[in-house]
Design a protein around this motif. Structure first.
Motif, PDB file in Angstrom:
ATOM      1  N   PHE A 165      36.484  40.321  31.240  1.00  0.00           N
ATOM      2  CA  PHE A 165      37.101  41.346  32.375  1.00  0.00           C
ATOM      3  C   PHE A 165      37.714  40.514  32.705  1.00  0.00           C
ATOM      4  O   PHE A 165      39.041  41.129  33.424  1.00  0.00           O
ATOM      5  CB  PHE A 165      36.530  42.338  32.957  1.00  0.00           C
ATOM      6  N   SER A 166      37.270  38.892  33.668  1.00  0.00           N
ATOM      7  CA  SER A 166      38.451  38.790  34.460  1.00  0.00           C
ATOM      8  C   SER A 166      39.212  37.930  33.771  1.00  0.00           C
ATOM      9  O   SER A 166      40.486  38.042  33.547  1.00  0.00           O
ATOM     10  CB  SER A 166      37.786  37.576  35.726  1.00  0.00           C
ATOM     11  N   GLU A 167      39.008  37.419  32.956  1.00  0.00           N
ATOM     12  CA  GLU A 167      39.805  37.188  31.776  1.00  0.00           C
ATOM     13  C   GLU A 167      41.313  37.722  31.523  1.00  0.00           C
ATOM     14  O   GLU A 167      42.341  37.065  31.560  1.00  0.00           O
ATOM     15  CB  GLU A 167      39.751  36.088  30.575  1.00  0.00           C
ATOM     16  N   GLU A 168      40.874  39.177  30.717  1.00  0.00           N
ATOM     17  CA  GLU A 168      41.708  40.257  30.662  1.00  0.00           C
ATOM     18  C   GLU A 168      43.072  40.403  31.798  1.00  0.00           C
ATOM     19  O   GLU A 168      44.196  40.695  31.431  1.00  0.00           O
ATOM     20  CB  GLU A 168      41.299  41.621  29.621  1.00  0.00           C
ATOM     21  N   ILE A 169      42.021  40.206  33.083  1.00  0.00           N
ATOM     22  CA  ILE A 169      42.885  41.058  33.939  1.00  0.00           C
ATOM     23  C   ILE A 169      43.472  39.717  34.754  1.00  0.00           C
ATOM     24  O   ILE A 169      45.191  39.991  34.761  1.00  0.00           O
ATOM     25  CB  ILE A 169      42.134  41.203  35.708  1.00  0.00           C
ATOM     26  N   GLY A 170      43.116  38.706  34.640  1.00  0.00           N
ATOM     27  CA  GLY A 170      44.087  37.361  35.093  1.00  0.00           C
ATOM     28  C   GLY A 170      45.145  37.471  33.736  1.00  0.00           C
ATOM     29  O   GLY A 170      46.397  36.713  34.330  1.00  0.00           O
ATOM     30  N   ALA A 171      44.712  37.530  32.808  1.00  0.00           N
ATOM     31  CA  ALA A 171      46.002  37.216  31.535  1.00  0.00           C
ATOM     32  C   ALA A 171      47.466  38.025  31.838  1.00  0.00           C
ATOM     33  O   ALA A 171      48.440  37.914  32.453  1.00  0.00           O
ATOM     34  CB  ALA A 171      45.942  37.295  30.424  1.00  0.00           C
ATOM     35  N   LEU A 172      46.739  39.634  32.154  1.00  0.00           N
ATOM     36  CA  LEU A 172      47.695  40.818  33.131  1.00  0.00           C
ATOM     37  C   LEU A 172      48.945  40.090  34.380  1.00  0.00           C
ATOM     38  O   LEU A 172      49.831  40.257  34.270  1.00  0.00           O
ATOM     39  CB  LEU A 172      47.039  41.844  32.800  1.00  0.00           C
ATOM     40  N   ARG A 173      47.856  39.532  34.833  1.00  0.00           N
ATOM     41  CA  ARG A 173      48.549  39.070  36.158  1.00  0.00           C
ATOM     42  C   ARG A 173      49.418  38.262  36.023  1.00  0.00           C
ATOM     43  O   ARG A 173      50.351  38.095  36.996  1.00  0.00           O
ATOM     44  CB  ARG A 173      47.389  38.615  37.355  1.00  0.00           C
ATOM     45  N   GLN A 174      49.055  37.017  35.125  1.00  0.00           N
ATOM     46  CA  GLN A 174      50.317  36.106  34.948  1.00  0.00           C
ATOM     47  C   GLN A 174      51.716  36.814  34.206  1.00  0.00           C
ATOM     48  O   GLN A 174      52.548  36.096  34.256  1.00  0.00           O
ATOM     49  CB  GLN A 174      49.650  35.067  33.712  1.00  0.00           C
ATOM     50  N   LYS A 175      51.417  37.538  33.168  1.00  0.00           N
ATOM     51  CA  LYS A 175      52.564  38.726  33.124  1.00  0.00           C
ATOM     52  C   LYS A 175      53.332  38.952  34.227  1.00  0.00           C
ATOM     53  O   LYS A 175      54.607  39.329  33.736  1.00  0.00           O
ATOM     54  CB  LYS A 175      51.653  39.604  31.758  1.00  0.00           C
ATOM     55  N   VAL A 176      52.407  39.682  35.089  1.00  0.00           N
ATOM     56  CA  VAL A 176      53.510  40.301  35.609  1.00  0.00           C
ATOM     57  C   VAL A 176      53.879  39.204  36.361  1.00  0.00           C
ATOM     58  O   VAL A 176      54.858  38.952  37.352  1.00  0.00           O
ATOM     59  CB  VAL A 176      52.393  40.894  36.859  1.00  0.00           C
ATOM     60  N   THR A 177      53.250  38.315  36.705  1.00  0.00           N
ATOM     61  CA  THR A 177      53.720  36.949  37.303  1.00  0.00           C
ATOM     62  C   THR A 177      54.597  36.805  37.277  1.00  0.00           C
ATOM     63  O   THR A 177      55.838  35.897  37.992  1.00  0.00           O
ATOM     64  CB  THR A 177      52.623  35.903  37.784  1.00  0.00           C
ATOM     65  N   ASP A 178      55.212  35.999  35.811  1.00  0.00           N
ATOM     66  CA  ASP A 178      56.472  36.199  35.180  1.00  0.00           C
ATOM     67  C   ASP A 178      57.316  36.791  35.374  1.00  0.00           C
ATOM     68  O   ASP A 178      58.624  37.304  35.263  1.00  0.00           O
ATOM     69  CB  ASP A 178      55.929  35.775  33.994  1.00  0.00           C
ATOM     70  N   LYS A 210      51.750  47.967  30.485  1.00  0.00           N
ATOM     71  CA  LYS A 210      51.280  48.652  30.724  1.00  0.00           C
ATOM     72  C   LYS A 210      50.495  49.808  30.209  1.00  0.00           C
ATOM     73  O   LYS A 210      49.433  50.380  29.710  1.00  0.00           O
ATOM     74  CB  LYS A 210      52.656  50.232  31.432  1.00  0.00           C
ATOM     75  N   ASP A 211      51.169  49.129  28.584  1.00  0.00           N
ATOM     76  CA  ASP A 211      49.951  50.089  27.509  1.00  0.00           C
ATOM     77  C   ASP A 211      48.974  49.148  27.716  1.00  0.00           C
ATOM     78  O   ASP A 211      48.208  49.709  27.056  1.00  0.00           O
ATOM     79  CB  ASP A 211      51.254  48.888  26.165  1.00  0.00           C
ATOM     80  N   ASP A 212      49.017  48.167  27.757  1.00  0.00           N
ATOM     81  CA  ASP A 212      47.463  47.329  27.673  1.00  0.00           C
ATOM     82  C   ASP A 212      46.922  47.917  29.290  1.00  0.00           C
ATOM     83  O   ASP A 212      45.991  47.513  28.987  1.00  0.00           O
ATOM     84  CB  ASP A 212      48.534  45.460  28.201  1.00  0.00           C
ATOM     85  N   ILE A 213      46.997  48.173  30.332  1.00  0.00           N
ATOM     86  CA  ILE A 213      46.372  48.332  31.108  1.00  0.00           C
ATOM     87  C   ILE A 213      45.887  50.030  30.681  1.00  0.00           C
ATOM     88  O   ILE A 213      44.705  50.339  30.990  1.00  0.00           O
ATOM     89  CB  ILE A 213      47.498  49.216  32.331  1.00  0.00           C
ATOM     90  N   THR A 214      46.791  50.546  29.540  1.00  0.00           N
ATOM     91  CA  THR A 214      46.548  52.147  29.558  1.00  0.00           C
ATOM     92  C   THR A 214      45.225  51.542  28.106  1.00  0.00           C
ATOM     93  O   THR A 214      44.643  52.889  28.443  1.00  0.00           O
ATOM     94  CB  THR A 214      47.719  53.011  29.185  1.00  0.00           C
ATOM     95  N   ASP A 215      45.645  50.652  27.645  1.00  0.00           N
ATOM     96  CA  ASP A 215      44.667  50.360  26.975  1.00  0.00           C
ATOM     97  C   ASP A 215      42.819  50.052  27.364  1.00  0.00           C
ATOM     98  O   ASP A 215      41.731  50.754  27.124  1.00  0.00           O
ATOM     99  CB  ASP A 215      44.297  49.510  25.701  1.00  0.00           C
TER     100      ASP A 215
END
Length: 468
Positions: A165-178, A210-215
């Motif tokens: 789960f942390s890896e998925e949150i980390g990947a989302l956070r990296q997208k937001v960072t970009d 947002k689609d990823d978070i909704t999922d």
């Protein structure tokens, strides 16, 4: 911030009993901190005599004794694990005593006299987090794993503990960072020629996150059921078989069963495991008009349980034609109801047409609590409902959000993304969009602990058991 906390704790050595209270074959005293090996060396004595610190990571037989007067406390096995390859990334010691209350308490008092401090609830795991061995979501998974009541709940907790789960949150956070980096570049170095392209690309990227978070959020209901259990309220008039059903489902005599109406005067709640699906069964007081104050309070609680339940099992006496017993079904959501026409062993007074009319679209079964096959059919219906609720059945091997805190942070991130998309679509200045995207970044960081405040950390670990 994490380093500040780690430094504050690194000077202290903590100790606690790491096994449940009560009698058992083994009880474990756990120590963590810089003085842990020194304390073990002071109280541990090898069989040949004298005091000796066990070899690192070697379980060693010996005795615990008071270094002041030599009083023997217990015959033990002890292990010393040097930092950083330990649970807390600090020096850790475990003393395996006999599991009685007296030897464990005496051993703990002894190590506390040597300079250790009694650990707070969850402080060992808190140190593992503050020292960077695990993140906050992994730390929370430790208690989820301890509290798991089914194999599926344990698997979900272990999956989170391993960091998926942390890896998925980390990947989302990296997208937001970009996105934040690109926003900063456009804000600091505006170029009118690419402004329109920037907005179109920005909106697409924000919607993708947002689609990823909704999922992820779509698995929150399944996670709630796995963690808390499907709340099933058994309702009906007095003496229709509610307590009998609960006892059959639990396979034990938990609720009192008599021929006297109104025996159950309060809600009774118990946990059941129906082939891997956690169920929280609530036996309610029989609903009827009564002048008895105590029974009336129980009936009020029954109505509250009906409102909060995921599934309502409405039990009716099929051998009685009294229309009053069907009044409790009025106004209830048929989509979360299972109707049981019970006591068929006494002979049905209701026809098939009458039962269909009373059920009014809700699934129903004709049952007798004297018949094990009837109970098996009820179990199957409950399990089918639970698997369908939150798509639990299809999410057994996929992402499941089990924490209310994580769900709240994901919802906050999704809301901020909606604001960011609206701002970008309206052509608002990029500085406005940047504020909303920063909120997304922060909310995701709250999940893993990368941007969480100290009071939240304290609240999370206060729910842990002592010694973990």
């Amino acid at each position: 911030m994490e380093q500040v906390f780690a430094n504050a704790f690194s000077e202290e050595t903590i100790a606690a009993i790491a096994t449940p209270a009560g009698e058992g074959g083994i009880g474990i005293i756990r120590l963590s901190g810089p003085k842990a090996p020194e304390i073990l060396g002071a109280v541990f004595r090898a069989p040949a005599g004298g005091q000796k610190l066990p070899e690192p990571r070697m379980m060693t037989y010996g005795f615990i004794s008071d270094p002041v007067d030599g009083t023997l406390i217990d015959e033990v096995l002890a292990v010393y694990m040097p930092a950083p390859k330990t649970y807390t990334k600090e020096d850790v010691v475990e003393i395996h005593c006999h599991g009685g209350r007296v030897p464990l308490t005496r051993a703990l008092e002894l190590v506390l006299r040597q300079g250790a401090r009694l650990a707070e609830p969850g402080e060992f795991t808190k140190r593992a987090f503050l020292n960077g061995r695990i993140d906050l979501s992994q730390a929370e998974a430790v208690m989820d794993l301890i509290d798991a009541r089914t194999t599926e709940a344990a698997d979900a907790a272990l999956d989170q503990l391993r960091g998926r789960f942390s890896e998925e949150i980390g990947a989302l956070r990296q997208k937001v960072t970009d996105i934040l980096v690109d926003l900063a570049v456009n804000i600091d170095y505006p170029d009118e020629d690419i402004e329109e392209v920037t907005y179109r690309d920005l909106i697409a990227r924000l919607k993708a996150v947002k689609d990823d978070i909704t999922d992820l959020l779509s698995g929150a209901e399944a996670g709630r059921i796995l963690k808390e259990g499907l709340a099933v309220a058994i309702i009906g008039a007095p003496n229709v078989g509610k307590s009998s059903l609960m006892n059959r489902l639990l396979r034990e005599s938990r609720a009192i069963v008599t021929e006297i109406p109104g025996t159950t005067r309060d809600t009774i709640e118990e946990f059941a495991n129906l082939k891997g699906v956690p169920i929280r069964l609530i036996d309610t007081a029989g609903i009827r008009e009564t002048g008895d104050l105590v029974e009336r309070i129980g009936i009020d609680r029954s109505r509250k349980s009906m409102e909060e339940a995921d599934l309502i099992i409405a039990m009716l006496d099929v051998s009685a034609s009294d229309p009053a017993q069907t009044e409790i079904l009025e106004g209830l959501d048929r989509r979360k109801m299972l109707v049981l026409f019970n006591k068929t062993d006494r002979g049905p007074a209701l026809s098939e047409e009458e039962m269909e009319r009373i059920a009014d679209g809700a699934p129903y079964l004709v049952t007798s609590m004297l018949d094990r096959a009837s109970v098996d059919r009820v179990e199957e219906k409950i399990r089918d409902f639970a698997l369908a609720e939150g798509e639990l059945g299809s999410r057994r091997n996929s992402r499941i959000v089990t924490s209310v805190r994580h769900k709240a942070m994901l919802e906050e991130a999704a809301s901020s993304l909606e604001d960011a998309v609206r701002a970008a679509e309206s052509g608002a200045p990029l500085e406005i969009v940047d504020i909303d995207v920063e909120n997304v970044y922060r909310a995701l960081g709250f999940i893993t602990g990368d941007s969480v405040q100290s009071d939240v950390i304290d609240e999370v670990f206060s729910r842990f058991c002592l010694g973990k």
